[in-house]
Design an enzyme around this catalytic site. Structure first.
Site, PDB file in Angstrom:
ATOM      1  N   VAL A 139      35.037   1.324   1.172  1.00  0.00           N
ATOM      2  CA  VAL A 139      34.650   2.804   1.167  1.00  0.00           C
ATOM      3  C   VAL A 139      34.053   2.975  -0.368  1.00  0.00           C
ATOM      4  CG1 VAL A 139      36.546   3.874   2.491  1.00  0.00           C
ATOM      5  CG2 VAL A 139      36.761   3.234  -0.095  1.00  0.00           C
ATOM      6  N   SER A 140      33.128   4.052  -0.546  1.00  0.00           N
ATOM      7  CA  SER A 140      32.299   4.103  -1.589  1.00  0.00           C
ATOM      8  C   SER A 140      33.060   4.676  -2.964  1.00  0.00           C
ATOM      9  CB  SER A 140      31.141   5.086  -1.380  1.00  0.00           C
ATOM     10  OG  SER A 140      30.478   4.776  -0.423  1.00  0.00           O
ATOM     11  N   THR A 141      34.128   5.772  -2.597  1.00  0.00           N
ATOM     12  CA  THR A 141      34.725   6.055  -3.649  1.00  0.00           C
ATOM     13  C   THR A 141      36.196   5.757  -3.908  1.00  0.00           C
ATOM     14  OG1 THR A 141      35.084   8.356  -2.718  1.00  0.00           O
ATOM     15  CG2 THR A 141      32.936   8.002  -4.183  1.00  0.00           C
ATOM     16  N   GLN A 200      38.460   7.959  -1.340  1.00  0.00           N
ATOM     17  CA  GLN A 200      38.334   7.778   0.072  1.00  0.00           C
ATOM     18  C   GLN A 200      39.519   6.730   0.549  1.00  0.00           C
ATOM     19  OE1 GLN A 200      34.225   6.739   0.195  1.00  0.00           O
ATOM     20  NE2 GLN A 200      33.878   8.505   1.374  1.00  0.00           N
TER      21      GLN A 200
END
Length: 179
Positions: A8-10, A13
């Site tokens: 996931v990017s952040t 998340q």
């Protein structure tokens, strides 16, 4: 061995949906991380690639979990292949462990590459059409033509320092130099 990779990017998340899907797909080992796909340094991805053995299959829920760009995806899948492993994406139903799956992967990658080039081409055409209509685009100038003339007058006639002029107009000294 089936090896799952989730990303996931952040940090806010959640990885649960991906890890559940990978486990349901038979993943015996999971590598997961919270980092942007655009980042070159992804420690878990590197660790997973280092541990791949002949016959392993890397599984992701969607190919964009592995890479953000087509070039990056092709490079990573090639690195997987060089280690004797295969690649499988659940959402796109791509499986490079079969000849048909490898063909589909390359066709899919080519279509994505074509679409990206078409978007860039349409963007260039749109900018050119706007220029022909007198629109320049980009940032508005920091100084109006009258302000530029005043900056030049203050510098040439009053011999004021560039820093002082920049402060008066609330711009950088580089903007004053360019004027």
């Amino acid at each position: 061995m089936i090896i799952g990779y989730a990303r996931v990017s952040t940090t806010d998340q959640n990885l649960d949906a991906q890890t559940d899907a990978l486990t349901a797909a038979g993943a015996e080992r999971l590598f997961s991380e919270r980092v942007s796909g655009a980042k070159a340094e992804r420690l878990e991805l590197d660790k997973m690639l280092d541990q791949l053995r002949d016959g392993d299959v890397v599984v992701v829920t969607k190919y964009d979990r592995l890479a953000r760009s087509l070039r990056d995806l092709l490079d990573i899948v090639e690195a997987i292949k060089e280690r004797g492993a295969g690649f499988r994406s659940l959402a796109e139903d791509i499986d490079t462990t079969t000849p048909a799956g490898e063909l589909i992967f390359h066709v899919f990658a080519s279509i994505a590459h074509f679409e990206r080039r078409r978007i860039a081409e349409r963007t260039r055409e749109g900018l050119e059409a706007a220029r022909k209509r007198g629109r320049i685009g980009g940032r508005p100038p920091a100084l109006t033509p009258d302000q530029k003339a005043e900056v030049i007058r203050m510098r040439d006639e009053e011999n004021r320092p560039l820093r002082e002029i920049a402060s008066l107009f609330k711009v950088s000294t580089q903007t004053v130099r360019r004027a």
